[in-house]
Design a protein around this motif. Structure first.
Motif, mmCIF file in Angstrom:
data_model
loop_
_atom_site.group_PDB
_atom_site.id
_atom_site.type_symbol
_atom_site.label_atom_id
_atom_site.label_comp_id
_atom_site.label_asym_id
_atom_site.label_seq_id
_atom_site.Cartn_x
_atom_site.Cartn_y
_atom_site.Cartn_z
ATOM 1 N N ARG A 1 -11.406 17.024 9.201
ATOM 2 C CA ARG A 1 -10.444 17.189 10.295
ATOM 3 C C ARG A 1 -10.349 15.930 11.134
ATOM 4 O O ARG A 1 -9.254 15.514 11.546
ATOM 5 N N SER A 2 -11.499 15.307 11.407
ATOM 6 C CA SER A 2 -11.487 14.069 12.178
ATOM 7 C C SER A 2 -10.757 12.951 11.443
ATOM 8 O O SER A 2 -9.953 12.225 12.043
ATOM 9 N N ARG B 1 -8.464 13.338 9.101
ATOM 10 C CA ARG B 1 -7.050 13.696 8.999
ATOM 11 C C ARG B 1 -6.320 13.433 10.316
ATOM 12 O O ARG B 1 -5.156 13.010 10.315
ATOM 13 N N ALA B 2 -6.995 13.657 11.435
ATOM 14 C CA ALA B 2 -6.372 13.383 12.733
ATOM 15 C C ALA B 2 -6.226 11.883 12.991
ATOM 16 O O ALA B 2 -5.290 11.450 13.675
ATOM 17 N N HIS C 1 -11.690 6.040 16.578
ATOM 18 C CA HIS C 1 -11.947 6.815 15.356
ATOM 19 C C HIS C 1 -12.998 6.071 14.537
ATOM 20 O O HIS C 1 -12.668 5.306 13.617
ATOM 21 N N ARG D 1 3.994 16.144 8.482
ATOM 22 C CA ARG D 1 3.266 16.598 9.667
ATOM 23 C C ARG D 1 4.155 17.481 10.540
ATOM 24 O O ARG D 1 3.700 18.497 11.090
#
Length: 320
Positions: free
Chosen positions: A168-169, A171-172, A206, A274
């Motif tokens: 999830r991290s 992908r964000a 990130h 998205r």
């Protein structure tokens, strides 16, 4: 101790045989524990063996601290428990890499953690059994089996949760990295230099994706082609978005088309996907709200609106 003997006696039906079996089980457990501890202590205390283990598992890289005794012990237990399987191509290895554990000994440590947790929980359950008065042999067996099952499942659940959180991290963070990559390539930088610059820019916001991009740049500098390094990135992350980007870049490099145009087109398609994903989640919102509305809001609405009417009707008919 007496409680365990009574349980074993109730199953066997012979006090002498039950005592003999109990003593044999305790003796065998003590011998196995002493042999295991002895092997681990000998392997950890020998400087030559320690150095060989470090070199074998690839810990002697520049800038990386030496492994601790606990880590070496887990690796040795996991290696003896798991055998000499090819962990590089195993599903367990893939799961651990997606969760962020890229060390060569991650699979051995994973299996060792599951095995040791089973032994610890089963030992705790055995210590708790004498305090459970009136428990039958079936209940005691279920308790031991449940403790072993929890010890086997908990590490797998933890690693899976870590994998989902990491994906999830990543992908964000991927849209920001893609936009920065488009800007860098269109400004005239080559693809390796663009990846390096994007990794530097994303190191604060990130960190996980920046580390992966830095590893891609290190592979390119080591002589691996850009397509192969990006394919390794897709394998390490497990994201379909990066797989699509790798395929497009591989075709662009193979046929000699503009990398900047390819990245721009993929960025536009990614924004469309998205947006469609967000619209899909919004469309599901009405269906998901049905159950909270029915079971939470509708009873209170019924009491507030219909309740006084029912009370008035009952009063009119003399029921209250």
């Amino acid at each position: 101790m007496d409680y365990l003997l009574s349980l074993l006696d109730s199953v066997v039906g012979n006090p002498e045989l039950a005592r003999l079996l109990f003593v044999s089980a305790v003796g065998l457990s003590a011998v196995l524990a002493l042999v295991t501890v002895g092997l681990l202590v000998v392997g950890l205390q020998s400087p030559l063996q320690r150095r060989l283990n470090v070199l074998k598992r690839g810990h002697a890289s520049v800038g990386r601290a030496a492994p601790s005794s606990l880590q070496l012990m887990l690796e040795q237990v996991g290696e003896r428990f798991a055998g000499n399987q090819d962990w590089h191509n195993s599903p367990t290895r893939t799961l651990l890499v997606h969760a962020g554990y890229r060390q060569p000994s991650a699979a051995q440590a994973y299996w060792a953690a599951r095995l040791l947790l089973i032994l610890v929980l089963v030992g705790i359950a055995v210590l708790v059994l004498p305090f459970l008065k009136g428990a039958s042999f079936l209940q005691a067996s279920l308790l031991l089996v449940g403790a072993a099952g929890v010890g086997w499942i908990v590490p797998a659940v933890y690693v899976d949760k870590r994998k989902q959180a990491r994906m999830r991290s990543l992908r964000a963070a991927f849209p920001d990295a893609l936009d920065l990559l488009v800007v860098c390539v269109e400004s005239g930088l080559a693809l390796p230099q663009s990846i390096e610059r994007v990794a530097e820019e994303l190191s604060v916001s990130h960190g996980e994706l920046a580390e992966e991009l830095a590893l891609v740049n290190a592979e390119i500098r080591a002589g691996i082609s850009s397509t192969e390094a990006l394919r390794h990135l897709a394998d390490r992350t497990g994201l379909e978005d990066i797989n699509g980007l790798v395929s497009l870049l591989a075709q662009s490099i193979r046929f000699g088309t503009s990398v900047a145009d390819t990245l721009r087109i993929y960025a536009e398609e990614f924004r469309d996907r998205r947006t469609q994903a967000a619209e899909e989640q919004a469309a599901k919102l009405g269906t998901k709200l049905i159950f909270p509305l029915i079971f939470c809001l509708w009873p209170s609405f019924f009491l507030v609106v219909i309740g006084p009417v029912i009370v008035g009707v009952l009063k009119a008919f003399g029921r209250l």
